[in-house]
Scaffold this motif. Structure first.
Motif, short mmCIF file in Angstrom:
data_model
loop_
_atom_site.label_atom_id
_atom_site.label_comp_id
_atom_site.label_asym_id
_atom_site.label_seq_id
_atom_site.Cartn_x
_atom_site.Cartn_y
_atom_site.Cartn_z
N GLU A 155 32.80 51.31 -23.53
CA GLU A 155 33.80 50.56 -22.79
C GLU A 155 33.32 50.34 -21.35
N GLY A 156 33.75 49.21 -20.79
CA GLY A 156 33.48 48.93 -19.38
C GLY A 156 32.36 47.97 -19.11
N LEU A 157 31.57 47.62 -20.15
CA LEU A 157 30.42 46.73 -19.95
C LEU A 157 30.66 45.39 -20.62
N PRO A 158 29.90 44.37 -20.21
CA PRO A 158 29.93 43.11 -20.95
C PRO A 158 29.55 43.35 -22.41
N GLU A 159 30.03 42.47 -23.29
CA GLU A 159 29.89 42.70 -24.73
C GLU A 159 28.45 42.90 -25.16
N ASP A 160 27.52 42.05 -24.69
CA ASP A 160 26.13 42.16 -25.12
C ASP A 160 25.52 43.48 -24.70
#
Length: 551
Positions: A155-160
């Motif tokens: 959690e917390g990061l861009p999807e890629d």
């Protein structure tokens, strides 16, 4: 722990559970009152923020600002300590707040202060049986060291970016029972990339399965990252080479799951290089295409070691490596490079040779880097072995005539170095390197020795040949600690070098050099002040060198 280091103006604050956290010293440097409010029956406080140094007037803006902050903290400390039953105040004269490298001495002062306060501490002591019972109860609460991880969530990061980390960790941790220390190791690896502000994890039970939940906070100010460096070296007693270098690192830019490294240099040597590093198919295989350009000076010497020419060398080219990551310290690469080379005479007799043409070669090389630093390691081994096969080499041009460069020949080169501690602060080091053209004439691609740690009594590139061998060994004796704002340690170093570059093995005539001087770990990099003398013919050089000590 990261929040406790977030000194305002030095380290960025930490966002946690909707709060923005900084170093507690800004409001409550000795939180005895907080401990009391949490329900403690007895509070023992250690006031390490106190000072028993005499008053010295501030001499600059930084001193004034520091005194103002100390005064504000002192008011809060005095109020908080009213909640303590016992206050221990170590004698910290001569230890400024930035002198953390003397931690062993500071700890000793703490033991002395506790011993002095033993009469006030003993009333709160417990018997051995009570302490052992408390220890057993505490250990009983410790988690089992093995957990089965069923899935990973980021959690917390861009999807890629999140999917990339999730896929990587699932391959390593999901399945059989996993040690908690292995989970912590992988989290530490993520933190150590310096790409994220904060990395936390939890192991919640969700639907009867254990999930490794990662909570990652990206840095608001990066990436990319810029790594600057300054290099200074005296060519002779009157001439210095000065280079300002920098590396910019971009993650997941243009190509997902990749790293782009951009190197630039200005000064005596101009350089521009870019490499794209990308893992393939989610495995340890990687591809690394690159392009580079540089322009630098080369000196030419006669057999007596006299400077007779100054050349300008220009190189432009590119290549591609395919490799396999053997672990965090080792890799193997197979590649092919094509470059255009031009070496032009700037100062010297017009009849001296020049070079121009293509350099084409295939290569395979293995690298292991187990040293603690690329500059002055504390310990560890570095090793690299490379084999090149040249299909083309630059032509040599002299007096209007061109001699074609050799083709279809191989060269091998190997390097090894090792550092070890002795008596904790001192270093012993030794190393060896060598190269061979297997009896062929490599033309312009001869091996070159000379310079610091490369037969230091000779100038850079003064000793040349189709083959070379080199060995060295010595020590770095710790003599001082630099002020924190300047750097770290200072050493006196001495070492012995033996080696030679030669065309035929029967022509090898080894040179023996003795080198020594002072090595200072400054914030700009290692500074070496010293010299080297040839034990074979008595020639020598004096060095003022700012740049990597290990080469």
């Amino acid at each position: 722990m990261r929040a406790t280091m977030a000194i305002p103006g030095v380290f960025t604050p930490v966002t946690l559970d909707g709060r923005l956290l900084v170093d507690g010293g800004t409001l409550d440097n000795v939180p005895a009152d907080v401990t009391r409010n949490m329900g403690a029956d007895v509070v023992v406080a250690v006031n390490v923020s106190s000072t028993t140094d005499g008053f010295t007037p501030p001499t600059n803006f930084v001193d004034v600002l520091g005194r103002a902050m100390d005064t504000m903290m002192a008011v809060g400390v005095a109020k908080a300590l009213q909640s303590a039953d016992v206050v221990i105040t170590p004698d910290l004269r001569g230890f400024p707040g930035t002198d953390y490298r003397r931690s062993d001495e500071i700890v000793a002062r703490g033991y002395e202060a506790a011993e002095a306060a033993r009469d006030r501490l003993l009333p709160y002591a417990v018997d051995v049986e009570t302490y052992e019972a408390w220890s057993r109860a505490r250990l009983a609460k410790k988690r089992d060291g093995m957990r089965r991880i069923d899935t990973v969530r980021v959690e917390g990061l861009p999807e890629d970016d999140g999917e990339r980390i999730q896929t990587m960790l699932e391959k390593i941790l999901v399945g059989d029972e996993t040690k908690l220390e292995d989970i912590e190791h992988e989290v530490l690896r993520l933190t150590g990339t310096d790409r994220y502000e904060n990395v936390r994890y939890a192991l919640p039970e969700e639907g009867g399965k254990t999930t490794l939940a990662l909570y990652i906070l990206p840095k608001p100010h990066g990436p990319p990252f810029l790594l600057p460096a300054l290099e200074v070296e005296n060519i002779d007693s009157n001439t210095f080479a000065l280079n300002l270098r920098g590396r910019a690192v971009f993650y997941d830019t243009l190509v997902p799951n990749s790293e782009i490294r951009l190197d630039l240099a200005v000064g005596t040597r101009q350089e521009a290089a870019v490499e794209l590093y990308r893992r393939l198919f989610g495995t340890r295989l990687f591809a690394a295409p690159r392009a580079y350009w540089n322009r630098s000076s080369l000196n030419g010497y006669n057999e007596e070691g006299e400077l007779i020419a100054d050349y300008r060398e220009k190189i432009a080219g590119g290549g591609l490596d395919l490799g396999f990551d053997l672990g965090s310290r080792s890799e193997i690469r197979v590649g092919y490079d094509v470059l255009d080379l031009r070496t032009r005479l700037r100062v010297g007799e017009p009849s001296l040779p020049e070079a121009e043409g293509k350099n084409r070669f295939a290569s395979i090389r293995w690298t292991f880097d187990g040293q603690t630093s690329p500059i002055i390691p504390t310990r560890g081994i570095f090793s690299r072995v490379g084999l090149r096969f040249y299909s083309d080499s630059p032509d040599i041009v002299q007096s209007g005539e061109k001699v074609a460069g050799p083709t279809d020949y191989a060269q091998i080169e190997a390097r090894f170095s090792s550092f070890h501690r002795f008596q904790e602060r001192h270093r012993v080091f030794y190393g060896a390197s060598g190269g061979s053209s297997f009896g062929d004439d490599p033309g312009y691609n001869e091996f070159r020795l000379g310079g610091l740690l490369r037969l230091g009594a000779f100038h850079n590139g003064e000793v040349i040949g189709d083959n070379y061998v080199l060995g060295l060994g010595g020590f770095l004796y710790h003599i001082l600690r630099l002020p924190g704002v300047i750097g770290a340690n200072g050493y006196f170093g001495a070492w012995l070098e033996a080696g030679s570059a030669f065309d035929g093995w029967s022509e090898a005539s080894h040179q023996w050099n003795a080198s020594g001087g002072f090595v200072l770990e400054t914030f700009l990099g290692p500074l070496f002040l010293g010299g080297s003398v040839s034990l074979t013919n008595g020639d020598g050089r004096f060095y003022v060198n700012l740049g990597p000590f290990v080469r």
